[in-house]
Design a protein around this motif. Structure first.
Motif, mmCIF file in Angstrom:
data_model
loop_
_atom_site.group_PDB
_atom_site.id
_atom_site.type_symbol
_atom_site.label_atom_id
_atom_site.label_comp_id
_atom_site.label_asym_id
_atom_site.label_seq_id
_atom_site.Cartn_x
_atom_site.Cartn_y
_atom_site.Cartn_z
ATOM 1 N N ILE A 141 0.835 -1.204 0.000
ATOM 2 C CA ILE A 141 0.000 0.000 0.000
ATOM 3 C C ILE A 141 0.872 1.257 0.000
ATOM 4 O O ILE A 141 0.683 2.170 -0.814
ATOM 5 N N TYR A 142 1.841 1.306 0.909
ATOM 6 C CA TYR A 142 2.682 2.492 1.009
ATOM 7 C C TYR A 142 3.585 2.636 -0.222
ATOM 8 O O TYR A 142 3.919 3.752 -0.636
ATOM 9 N N GLY A 143 3.951 1.504 -0.814
ATOM 10 C CA GLY A 143 4.766 1.531 -2.030
ATOM 11 C C GLY A 143 4.060 2.242 -3.177
ATOM 12 O O GLY A 143 4.699 2.947 -3.967
ATOM 13 N N LEU A 144 2.742 2.080 -3.273
ATOM 14 C CA LEU A 144 1.989 2.788 -4.310
ATOM 15 C C LEU A 144 2.028 4.298 -4.071
ATOM 16 O O LEU A 144 2.172 5.084 -5.012
ATOM 17 N N TYR A 145 1.913 4.690 -2.807
ATOM 18 C CA TYR A 145 1.984 6.101 -2.440
ATOM 19 C C TYR A 145 3.346 6.685 -2.844
ATOM 20 O O TYR A 145 3.424 7.771 -3.422
ATOM 21 N N ILE A 146 4.409 5.940 -2.555
ATOM 22 C CA ILE A 146 5.758 6.389 -2.921
ATOM 23 C C ILE A 146 5.900 6.473 -4.442
ATOM 24 O O ILE A 146 6.436 7.445 -4.980
ATOM 25 N N LEU A 147 5.391 5.455 -5.138
ATOM 26 C CA LEU A 147 5.502 5.422 -6.603
ATOM 27 C C LEU A 147 4.784 6.609 -7.240
ATOM 28 O O LEU A 147 5.291 7.202 -8.201
ATOM 29 N N VAL A 148 3.621 6.964 -6.716
ATOM 30 C CA VAL A 148 2.888 8.122 -7.244
ATOM 31 C C VAL A 148 3.750 9.385 -7.131
ATOM 32 O O VAL A 148 3.845 10.180 -8.072
ATOM 33 N N HIS A 149 4.415 9.552 -5.984
ATOM 34 C CA HIS A 149 5.288 10.717 -5.799
ATOM 35 C C HIS A 149 6.479 10.688 -6.768
ATOM 36 O O HIS A 149 6.855 11.719 -7.329
ATOM 37 N N PHE A 150 7.070 9.505 -6.942
ATOM 38 C CA PHE A 150 8.236 9.399 -7.825
ATOM 39 C C PHE A 150 7.862 9.695 -9.273
ATOM 40 O O PHE A 150 8.594 10.382 -9.978
ATOM 41 N N VAL A 151 6.719 9.176 -9.723
ATOM 42 C CA VAL A 151 6.271 9.454 -11.093
ATOM 43 C C VAL A 151 5.950 10.938 -11.244
ATOM 44 O O VAL A 151 6.281 11.560 -12.260
ATOM 45 N N ASN A 152 5.331 11.517 -10.226
ATOM 46 C CA ASN A 152 5.005 12.941 -10.246
ATOM 47 C C ASN A 152 6.264 13.789 -10.406
ATOM 48 O O ASN A 152 6.295 14.729 -11.208
ATOM 49 N N GLN A 153 7.307 13.454 -9.663
ATOM 50 C CA GLN A 153 8.560 14.219 -9.737
ATOM 51 C C GLN A 153 9.302 13.950 -11.050
ATOM 52 O O GLN A 153 9.813 14.879 -11.671
ATOM 53 N N ALA A 154 9.355 12.695 -11.467
ATOM 54 C CA ALA A 154 10.096 12.359 -12.687
ATOM 55 C C ALA A 154 9.473 13.006 -13.919
ATOM 56 O O ALA A 154 10.179 13.468 -14.815
ATOM 57 N N HIS A 155 8.138 13.055 -13.964
ATOM 58 C CA HIS A 155 7.449 13.636 -15.131
ATOM 59 C C HIS A 155 7.108 15.117 -14.940
ATOM 60 O O HIS A 155 6.551 15.738 -15.841
ATOM 61 N N ARG A 156 7.443 15.672 -13.740
ATOM 62 C CA ARG A 156 7.162 17.075 -13.429
ATOM 63 C C ARG A 156 5.695 17.422 -13.695
ATOM 64 O O ARG A 156 5.372 18.435 -14.331
ATOM 65 N N LEU A 157 4.806 16.573 -13.222
ATOM 66 C CA LEU A 157 3.379 16.768 -13.450
ATOM 67 C C LEU A 157 2.766 17.779 -12.478
ATOM 68 O O LEU A 157 1.727 18.368 -12.755
ATOM 69 N N ASN A 158 3.396 17.942 -11.309
ATOM 70 C CA ASN A 158 2.892 18.852 -10.271
ATOM 71 C C ASN A 158 1.457 18.538 -9.872
ATOM 72 O O ASN A 158 0.674 19.430 -9.555
ATOM 73 N N SER A 159 1.100 17.257 -9.902
ATOM 74 C CA SER A 159 -0.257 16.845 -9.552
ATOM 75 C C SER A 159 -0.256 15.364 -9.196
ATOM 76 O O SER A 159 -0.009 14.523 -10.063
ATOM 77 N N ALA A 164 -1.246 9.611 -10.398
ATOM 78 C CA ALA A 164 -1.989 8.363 -10.177
ATOM 79 C C ALA A 164 -2.664 7.924 -11.478
ATOM 80 O O ALA A 164 -2.724 6.730 -11.788
ATOM 81 N N GLY A 165 -3.141 8.898 -12.259
ATOM 82 C CA GLY A 165 -3.734 8.583 -13.561
ATOM 83 C C GLY A 165 -2.729 7.957 -14.508
ATOM 84 O O GLY A 165 -3.070 7.048 -15.279
ATOM 85 N N VAL A 166 -1.478 8.429 -14.455
ATOM 86 C CA VAL A 166 -0.418 7.835 -15.270
ATOM 87 C C VAL A 166 -0.218 6.364 -14.872
ATOM 88 O O VAL A 166 -0.069 5.492 -15.740
ATOM 89 N N LEU A 167 -0.230 6.092 -13.567
ATOM 90 C CA LEU A 167 -0.065 4.713 -13.096
ATOM 91 C C LEU A 167 -1.201 3.825 -13.591
ATOM 92 O O LEU A 167 -0.971 2.712 -14.073
ATOM 93 N N VAL A 168 -2.426 4.320 -13.471
ATOM 94 C CA VAL A 168 -3.592 3.536 -13.912
ATOM 95 C C VAL A 168 -3.535 3.307 -15.415
ATOM 96 O O VAL A 168 -3.738 2.184 -15.897
ATOM 97 N N ALA A 169 -3.230 4.364 -16.171
ATOM 98 C CA ALA A 169 -3.176 4.245 -17.631
ATOM 99 C C ALA A 169 -2.057 3.315 -18.083
ATOM 100 O O ALA A 169 -2.236 2.520 -19.009
ATOM 101 N N SER A 170 -0.894 3.394 -17.424
ATOM 102 C CA SER A 170 0.220 2.526 -17.822
ATOM 103 C C SER A 170 -0.088 1.073 -17.490
ATOM 104 O O SER A 170 0.239 0.169 -18.266
ATOM 105 N N THR A 171 -0.754 0.837 -16.352
ATOM 106 C CA THR A 171 -1.148 -0.536 -15.996
ATOM 107 C C THR A 171 -2.144 -1.082 -17.010
ATOM 108 O O THR A 171 -2.030 -2.228 -17.455
ATOM 109 N N ALA A 172 -3.115 -0.251 -17.395
ATOM 110 C CA ALA A 172 -4.098 -0.668 -18.402
ATOM 111 C C ALA A 172 -3.414 -0.953 -19.741
ATOM 112 O O ALA A 172 -3.751 -1.931 -20.421
#
Length: 196
Positions: A141-159, A164-172
């Motif tokens: 559970i906490y790993g997903l929270y960390i991953l959301v932050h890492f993707v947010n920073q890596a892609h500079r999404l500021n959101s 989280a939408g990127v994670l859902v879309a990439s999984t799909a």
């Protein structure tokens, strides 16, 4: 990178994922080192998988062919590559500006932490099995929270919701791609008669 730096970064990843990811992405690790890291993480996963099967034999959710450590290692490496490219492309489609190297760095660091977690879990399985199950659940559970932050920073999404939408879309995208591959290469088709 010294052991103390890695330890401090691991603690920071747990305490403040966004800050840790900024530190990590600022390291500018060369691409060759990232590919070596991917291979290392896959091999370590394979070794720990084999060790777990030796210490705690039992039924596995994986098909029997993947219970061979070398094939499991290839499966892990392929899964990591799929995840990295899916996160990269879906992030770019959703307005992200991260590079492939940055996404790879983020995923490999988190996979490295997962390897450390697996070692702790193996020790707990042999000593306090109930605690090992609780740790795996909490870390997932906490790993997903960390991953959301890492993707947010890596892609500079500021959101975080966009991340989280990127994670859902990439999984799909990964699931859709795997489904298409299975159907193309003669995977099982449910509901069809053998005589059709």
């Amino acid at each position: 990178m010294t052991p103390s730096f890695l330890r401090d970064l691991a603690v920071l990843t747990i305490k403040s994922p966004a800050e840790a990811s900024r530190v990590l992405l600022g390291l500018n690790v060369p691409r060759e080192a990232l590919w070596t890291g991917l291979a290392l993480v896959a091999v370590l996963n394979g070794l720990l998988f084999a060790l777990t099967n030796l210490l705690v034999p039992g039924p596995s959710p994986l098909p029997e062919v993947f219970l061979v450590p070398s094939l499991y290692t290839v499966l892990v490496a392929g899964g990591l590559l799929l995840s990295i490219y899916a996160l990269y492309w879906t992030g770019r489609l959703m307005g992200g500006t991260g590079t492939l190297d940055e996404i790879m760095m983020a995923i490999l660091w988190l996979q490295g932490l997962r390897v450390v977690l697996m070692v702790i879990v193996i020790v707990l399985i042999m000593t306090v099995p109930a605690l090992s199950a609780l740790l795996v659940f909490a870390a997932s559970i906490y790993g997903l929270y960390i991953l959301v932050h890492f993707v947010n920073q890596a892609h500079r999404l500021n959101s975080l919701p966009k991340s989280a939408g990127v994670l859902v879309a990439s999984t799909a995208a990964i699931l859709l791609g795997l489904t298409l591959l299975i159907s193309l290469f003669g995977g099982p088709t449910s509901g069809l008669s053998a005589n059709v």
